[in-house]
Scaffold this motif. Structure first.
Motif, PDB file in Angstrom:
ATOM      1  N   UNK A  17       0.836  -1.210   0.000  1.00  0.00           N
ATOM      2  CA  UNK A  17       0.000   0.000   0.000  1.00  0.00           C
ATOM      3  C   UNK A  17       0.864   1.251   0.000  1.00  0.00           C
ATOM      4  N   UNK A  18       0.257   2.338  -0.437  1.00  0.00           N
ATOM      5  CA  UNK A  18       0.873   3.659  -0.296  1.00  0.00           C
ATOM      6  C   UNK A  18      -0.148   4.585   0.340  1.00  0.00           C
ATOM      7  N   UNK A  19       0.342   5.688   0.902  1.00  0.00           N
ATOM      8  CA  UNK A  19      -0.598   6.712   1.332  1.00  0.00           C
ATOM      9  C   UNK A  19      -1.057   7.464   0.082  1.00  0.00           C
ATOM     10  N   UNK A  20      -2.025   8.342   0.257  1.00  0.00           N
ATOM     11  CA  UNK A  20      -2.595   9.020  -0.922  1.00  0.00           C
ATOM     12  C   UNK A  20      -1.574   9.862  -1.677  1.00  0.00           C
ATOM     13  N   UNK A  21      -0.575  10.400  -0.971  1.00  0.00           N
ATOM     14  CA  UNK A  21       0.446  11.226  -1.613  1.00  0.00           C
ATOM     15  C   UNK A  21       1.597  10.401  -2.188  1.00  0.00           C
ATOM     16  N   UNK A  22       1.549   9.092  -1.959  1.00  0.00           N
ATOM     17  CA  UNK A  22       2.582   8.159  -2.399  1.00  0.00           C
ATOM     18  C   UNK A  22       3.951   8.498  -1.813  1.00  0.00           C
ATOM     19  N   UNK A  23       3.961   9.156  -0.658  1.00  0.00           N
ATOM     20  CA  UNK A  23       5.224   9.464   0.017  1.00  0.00           C
ATOM     21  C   UNK A  23       5.701   8.286   0.864  1.00  0.00           C
ATOM     22  N   UNK A  24       4.770   7.476   1.313  1.00  0.00           N
ATOM     23  CA  UNK A  24       5.107   6.345   2.163  1.00  0.00           C
ATOM     24  C   UNK A  24       4.515   5.072   1.575  1.00  0.00           C
ATOM     25  N   UNK A  25       5.271   4.005   1.620  1.00  0.00           N
ATOM     26  CA  UNK A  25       4.748   2.722   1.161  1.00  0.00           C
ATOM     27  C   UNK A  25       5.080   1.650   2.199  1.00  0.00           C
ATOM     28  N   UNK A  26       4.169   0.683   2.277  1.00  0.00           N
ATOM     29  CA  UNK A  26       4.276  -0.354   3.296  1.00  0.00           C
ATOM     30  C   UNK A  26       3.787  -1.680   2.728  1.00  0.00           C
ATOM     31  N   UNK A  27       4.299  -2.747   3.290  1.00  0.00           N
ATOM     32  CA  UNK A  27       3.708  -4.060   3.086  1.00  0.00           C
ATOM     33  C   UNK A  27       2.924  -4.372   4.356  1.00  0.00           C
ATOM     34  N   UNK A  28       1.683  -4.783   4.188  1.00  0.00           N
ATOM     35  CA  UNK A  28       0.806  -5.034   5.317  1.00  0.00           C
ATOM     36  C   UNK A  28       0.415  -6.502   5.353  1.00  0.00           C
ATOM     37  N   UNK A  29       0.566  -7.110   6.521  1.00  0.00           N
ATOM     38  CA  UNK A  29       0.062  -8.457   6.735  1.00  0.00           C
ATOM     39  C   UNK A  29      -1.432  -8.337   6.989  1.00  0.00           C
ATOM     40  N   UNK A  30      -2.217  -8.971   6.152  1.00  0.00           N
ATOM     41  CA  UNK A  30      -3.673  -8.871   6.261  1.00  0.00           C
ATOM     42  C   UNK A  30      -4.213  -9.958   7.192  1.00  0.00           C
ATOM     43  N   UNK A  31      -5.413  -9.732   7.735  1.00  0.00           N
ATOM     44  CA  UNK A  31      -6.013 -10.739   8.620  1.00  0.00           C
ATOM     45  C   UNK A  31      -6.233 -12.066   7.885  1.00  0.00           C
ATOM     46  N   UNK A  32      -6.161 -13.156   8.628  1.00  0.00           N
ATOM     47  CA  UNK A  32      -6.320 -14.490   8.034  1.00  0.00           C
ATOM     48  C   UNK A  32      -7.648 -14.651   7.294  1.00  0.00           C
ATOM     49  N   UNK A  33      -8.700 -13.997   7.780  1.00  0.00           N
ATOM     50  CA  UNK A  33     -10.005 -14.149   7.131  1.00  0.00           C
ATOM     51  C   UNK A  33     -10.031 -13.563   5.723  1.00  0.00           C
TER      52      UNK A  33
END
Length: 118
Positions: A56-72
């Motif tokens: 994901x990125x924030x709306x300004x694309x200044x920050x990006x991350x990989x997020x572990x999503x919930x198992x469901x």
């Protein structure tokens, strides 16, 4: 002769994350922000079973991350990943997530997510 190039798998997603992109959990994100989904992939070697990960990125694309999503969300993310219209929308920056707090009888306060059309 064996064609080793046939083993290469190309990503469906256009956004390229920097090599130093960090991994976070949903609870680590700002609860009032909307984040743009840039890609979806899966970790099949987790000690907790298969997990969906989302870039994901924030709306300004200044920050990006990989997020572990919930198992469901694993099956849902697989369906998105296999839907060419959904992949096109993600590549176009039209799919986002927003955090949603909820209460679990077993675990108390939790953080989930809802999709947002952008």
């Amino acid at each position: 002769m064996f064609n080793f190039e046939s083993l290469n798998t190309a990503t469906k997603y256009d956004y390229v994350f920097p090599e130093n992109t960090e991994y976070f959990k949903l609870k680590d994100l700002d609860k009032d922000s909307v984040y743009i989904i840039r890609n979806i992939f899966f970790n099949t070697k987790s000690k907790f079973g298969e997990q969906a990960l989302v870039g994901i990125t924030d709306k300004d694309e200044k920050h990006c991350y990989y997020i572990t999503m919930p198992n469901y969300s694993v099956q849902m993310m697989k369906e998105i990943n296999e839907n060419s219209d959904a992949v096109d929308a993600i590549n176009g920056g039209h799919c986002g997530i927003k955090l949603r707090p909820y209460k679990s009888k077993k675990f108390g306060e939790q953080i989930g997510f809802v999709f947002v059309n952008l």
